[in-house]
Design a protein around this motif. Structure first.
Motif, short mmCIF file in Angstrom:
data_model
loop_
_atom_site.label_atom_id
_atom_site.label_comp_id
_atom_site.label_asym_id
_atom_site.label_seq_id
_atom_site.Cartn_x
_atom_site.Cartn_y
_atom_site.Cartn_z
N VAL A 344 0.85 -1.13 -0.13
CA VAL A 344 -0.01 0.08 0.09
C VAL A 344 0.82 1.04 0.13
CG1 VAL A 344 -1.62 1.39 1.42
CG2 VAL A 344 -2.05 -1.22 0.79
N HIS A 345 1.92 1.08 0.62
CA HIS A 345 2.74 2.50 0.82
C HIS A 345 3.56 2.44 -0.68
CE1 HIS A 345 2.97 4.31 4.67
NE2 HIS A 345 2.69 3.27 5.11
N LEU A 346 3.84 1.45 -1.22
CA LEU A 346 4.37 1.65 -2.60
C LEU A 346 3.61 2.25 -3.47
CD1 LEU A 346 6.18 -2.00 -2.52
CD2 LEU A 346 7.35 0.24 -3.10
N SER A 347 2.39 1.66 -3.73
CA SER A 347 1.42 2.43 -4.56
C SER A 347 1.38 3.84 -3.98
CB SER A 347 -0.04 1.80 -4.42
OG SER A 347 0.02 0.60 -5.23
N TYR A 348 1.21 4.25 -2.73
CA TYR A 348 1.07 5.44 -2.40
C TYR A 348 2.33 6.41 -2.80
CZ TYR A 348 0.86 9.50 1.04
OH TYR A 348 0.83 10.91 1.19
N LEU A 349 3.56 5.84 -2.59
CA LEU A 349 4.59 6.92 -3.05
C LEU A 349 4.83 6.86 -4.54
CD1 LEU A 349 7.07 5.41 -0.41
CD2 LEU A 349 6.12 7.67 -0.41
N THR A 350 4.17 5.73 -5.35
CA THR A 350 4.57 5.85 -6.90
C THR A 350 3.43 6.24 -7.68
OG1 THR A 350 3.71 3.71 -6.91
CG2 THR A 350 6.12 3.80 -6.67
N GLY A 351 2.09 6.51 -7.00
CA GLY A 351 1.02 6.52 -7.80
C GLY A 351 0.63 5.37 -8.67
N THR A 354 -0.55 -0.88 -8.97
CA THR A 354 -0.65 -2.35 -9.21
C THR A 354 -0.21 -2.88 -7.76
OG1 THR A 354 0.77 -1.68 -11.27
CG2 THR A 354 1.25 -3.70 -10.25
N TYR A 355 0.71 -2.31 -7.04
CA TYR A 355 0.99 -2.92 -5.80
C TYR A 355 -0.40 -3.23 -4.96
CZ TYR A 355 5.44 -1.51 -7.48
OH TYR A 355 6.43 -1.25 -8.30
N TYR A 356 -1.10 -2.09 -4.76
CA TYR A 356 -2.49 -2.12 -4.03
C TYR A 356 -3.51 -3.28 -4.52
CZ TYR A 356 -6.90 -0.67 -2.47
OH TYR A 356 -8.28 -0.51 -1.97
N ASN A 357 -3.38 -3.32 -5.98
CA ASN A 357 -4.33 -4.19 -6.40
C ASN A 357 -3.80 -5.60 -6.29
OD1 ASN A 357 -6.05 -2.38 -7.49
ND2 ASN A 357 -5.17 -2.19 -9.43
N LYS A 358 -2.51 -5.80 -6.13
CA LYS A 358 -1.94 -7.26 -5.97
C LYS A 358 -2.47 -7.67 -4.63
CE LYS A 358 0.81 -7.57 -9.32
NZ LYS A 358 0.21 -8.30 -10.72
N VAL A 359 -2.51 -6.76 -3.50
CA VAL A 359 -2.75 -7.31 -2.31
C VAL A 359 -4.12 -7.33 -2.11
CG1 VAL A 359 -0.55 -7.06 -1.10
CG2 VAL A 359 -2.05 -5.02 -1.25
N MET A 360 -4.82 -6.48 -2.67
CA MET A 360 -6.29 -6.21 -2.63
C MET A 360 -6.84 -7.69 -3.13
SD MET A 360 -6.84 -4.34 -0.51
CE MET A 360 -9.10 -4.13 -0.42
N HIS A 361 -6.36 -7.90 -4.39
CA HIS A 361 -6.75 -9.35 -4.93
C HIS A 361 -6.50 -10.51 -4.13
CE1 HIS A 361 -7.21 -12.17 -8.34
NE2 HIS A 361 -6.12 -12.85 -7.68
N ILE A 362 -5.47 -10.58 -3.38
CA ILE A 362 -5.41 -11.64 -2.38
C ILE A 362 -6.56 -11.80 -1.17
CG2 ILE A 362 -3.78 -12.65 -0.58
CD1 ILE A 362 -1.52 -11.62 -2.08
#
Ligand code: DMJ
Length: 641
Positions: A344-351, A354-362
């Motif tokens: 979630v922090h990676l998505s926050y910092l990069t805009g 992809t990262y957020y979606n990966k973990v939400m998918h799990i």
């Protein structure tokens, strides 16, 4: 931990053919090229045959396909055609026969058209001269190399950076407490300085052999795990020269383009977590850049039929696989379930979502699955989306999955209610089925195995005392008092597991069987490898209750470590906590600097150092800020805390 499958770095990119260095004999390259085209033709014919056979099968057999029910998940970023044997398996399902026929017809036409196109392209290629083909391949290679370079050097977008509240200080007023804190800082210096002298750049240190050390979780390369893991502890202790030294090493040496197979979970919690925390504490852009570069290398691990990542991934090839011992090639709950905070922090910092979606998918996938007794089994097969063995644990293999549900909620400024709900449901099931009281009145968390409760608790499960205390506020039916009390009971039990040994250090796991209470029985479970979980729980309990017993117990543990684990070349684990003469295992684990010493330091600091309403600690004790937009500045630079 299993079998590799070749997966490309991204779903669509065709990896360039490697022609070897320029001096490579010409005829060999030529031979390889023509072989490739012949293979291509054979492959095309084979695929056509397969699809032909598929469409001639009777209809009933086509519909017996495994339905994961992923239709409404945010990103089925799953390339079903690669890992799975049935392309389109996630989509074609339903009662409407007419619709099926139309869909099949459409697919058949598409396949036919694709094949014709592929054959045309192959013919076209064969008409070209070798030089032309070589030139085309070279151009393609250059394009990919350029794209990768651009990705690596890209400047990340400025985002509002949360304020750096309480990143230093916390000086205790009481002189006695201050002395204890100074002692912990001295222990950190001893661990760091020896690593600096004897293990610099290696992942860990062998304090007795006085040389570098590594384990398979870090792969075959020297990635400086101890440096990355220790950075934030150095920072909060005010060891700035050491911090700068580590930063320089990271700038100059930390490179993730290595042919090395690493644990996705460990790299995430130690490296990405460590780099993100170092970034948020210091504001140095380099840490953010490195964290993002590394995260991109982990993404191919998610290329599985279900989107549940492999346990291991090769940083260079992107090939993933699972641990051989994990229930018929399963992924592990505590591994794929412990990515949320960092991603979630990676998505926050990069805009980049992809990262957020990966973990939400799990998360979505887990929500849809049936849970025996409301408990989450430790193993999940990433190919079938089915549970492996029905083992459940709040210790090893399960632990930080539960922790991250709670922390996802806290990190979202308590807005991620779905995570909180999942946490509350899980904890209710854990209390009902796994938590018991021993004859002597010790509350422990057992493990569910082969249809019965094993009355055994691991050192790892001791973190749960802190988790229950941290989750007390905001619990259902206003049971805050109950969960704080439960946390305190677990802390007491884990303290007993330390107190009942010769070295006053806790064993790896301990039993509650008849007269045996909080004691390890098997020789293989008597070791202590500098783990943090018990001290972590003391610290959380201290923060929430200010009961002096937690500082007392923490100090006892610090003295025991000093007495039995300290050697002149650093700190080492011990093989048997029941033997009065310590036999060392000669490993200074990186989490000793990241977690054990950090929690001890915080235990003897004021609450204004890393306050819990601003920071949430990842499972490796790396503090990440609560993401609340009102509490940010807009410059892209860290605000002064
Ligand atoms: C750490 O790497 C993390 O705390 C992880 O969640 C579990 N095990 C070790 C320390 O014991």
């Amino acid at each position: 931990m299993t079998t590799p499958a070749l997966l490309p770095l991204s779903g669509r990119r065709i990896p360039p053919l490697n022609l070897g260095p320029p001096s490579f004999p010409h005829h060999r390259a030529t031979l390889r090229l023509s072989e490739k085209f012949i293979l291509l033709l054979i492959l095309s014919a084979f695929i056509t045959l397969c699809f032909g056979a598929f469409f001639f099968l009777p209809d009933s057999s086509k519909h017996k396909r495994f339905d994961l029910g992923l239709e409404d998940v945010l990103i089925p970023h799953v390339d079903a055609g690669k890992g799975a044997k049935n392309p389109g398996v996630f989509l074609i399902h339903g009662p409407d026969e007419h619709r099926h026929r139309e869909e099949e017809e459409r697919l058949r036409n598409k396949i036919r058209a694709d094949h014709e196109k592929a054959l045309e392209e192959a013919k076209e290629k064969l008409r070209k001269s070798r030089e032309e083909i070589r030139a085309e391949i070279q151009t393609e290679k250059n394009k990919v190399a350029q794209a990768m370079k651009t990705k690596e050097t890209r400047v990340l977008p400025p985002v509002p950076v949360p304020q750096r509240v309480g990143v230093s200080g916390g000086d205790p007023e009481d002189m006695e407490i201050r002395k204890k804190r100074d002692k912990i800082k001295e222990m950190m210096k001893h661990a760091w300085d020896n690593y600096r002298t004897y293990g610099w750049g290696h992942n860990e240190l062998r304090p007795i052999a006085r040389k570098g050390h590594s384990t398979n979780i870090f792969g075959s390369s020297q990635m400086g795990a101890t440096i990355v893991d220790a950075l934030d502890t150095l920072y909060i202790m005010g060891l700035h020269d050491e911090f700068m030294d580590g930063q320089r090493w990271i700038e100059e040496n930390l490179d993730f383009s290595v042919n090395s197979e690493v644990s996705v979970f460990e790299v995430n919690i130690r490296f990405i977590g460590g780099l993100l925390a170092a970034y948020y504490l210091s504001g140095e852009e380099i840490f953010k850049t490195k964290a993002v570069q590394l995260a991109e290398k982990l993404l191919p691990a998610f290329n599985t039929p279900t989107g549940i990542p492999w346990a291991m991934v090769n940083l260079k090839s992107g090939v993933g696989r699972n641990w051989g011992w994990a229930s018929a090639g399963s992924s592990i709950l505590a591994e794929f379930g412990t990515l949320h905070m960092e991603f979630v922090h990676l998505s926050y910092l990069t805009g980049d979502l992809t990262y957020y979606n990966k973990v939400m998918h799990i998360r979505k996938l887990l929500q849809k699955m049936e849970r025996p007794n409301g408990l989450y089994p430790n193993y999940l097969n990433p190919r079938t989306g089915r549970w492996g063995q029905y083992h459940t644990s709040v210790g090893g293999l399960g632990d930080s999955f539960y922790e991250y549900l709670l922390k996802a909620w806290l990190m979202s400024d308590k807005t991620d209610l779905e995570a909180r709900r999942m946490y509350d449901d899980a904890v209710e099931a854990i209390e009902k089925h796994l938590i018991k009281k021993s004859r002597g009145g010790l509350v422990f968390i057992g493990e569910w195995k082969n249809g019965h409760l094993e009355r055994k608790m691991g050192h790892l499960a001791c973190f749960a005392g802190g988790m229950f205390a941290l989750g007390a506020d905001g619990s259902r039916k206003d049971k805050a008092g109950h969960y704080l009390e439960l946390g305190a009971e677990i802390a007491r039990t884990c303290h007993e597991s330390y107190d009942r040994t010769a070295l006053k250090l806790g064993p790896e796991s301990f039993k509650f069987d008849g007269a045996v209470e909080a004691v390890a029985v098997r020789q293989a479970e008597k070791y202590y490898i500098l783990r943090p979980e018990v001290i972590e729980t003391y610290w959380y309990l201290w923060r929430f209750t200010h009961d002096p017993r937690y500082r007392q117990w923490g100090w006892e543990a610090a003295l025991a470590i000093e007495k039995s684990c300290r050697v002149s070349g650093g700190f080492s684990g011990v093989k048997d906590v029941y033997s009065p003469t310590p036999a060392h295992d000669d490993v200074q684990q990186s989490f000793f600097l990241a977690e054990t010493l950090k929690y001890l330091y915080l235990l003897f600091s004021g609450d204004d150092l890393l306050p819990l309403d601003h920071w949430v600690f990842n499972t490796e004790a790396h503090p990440l800020p609560v993401l609340r937009l009102a509490n940010t500045t807009l410059s892209g630079d860290p605000a002064v805390g």
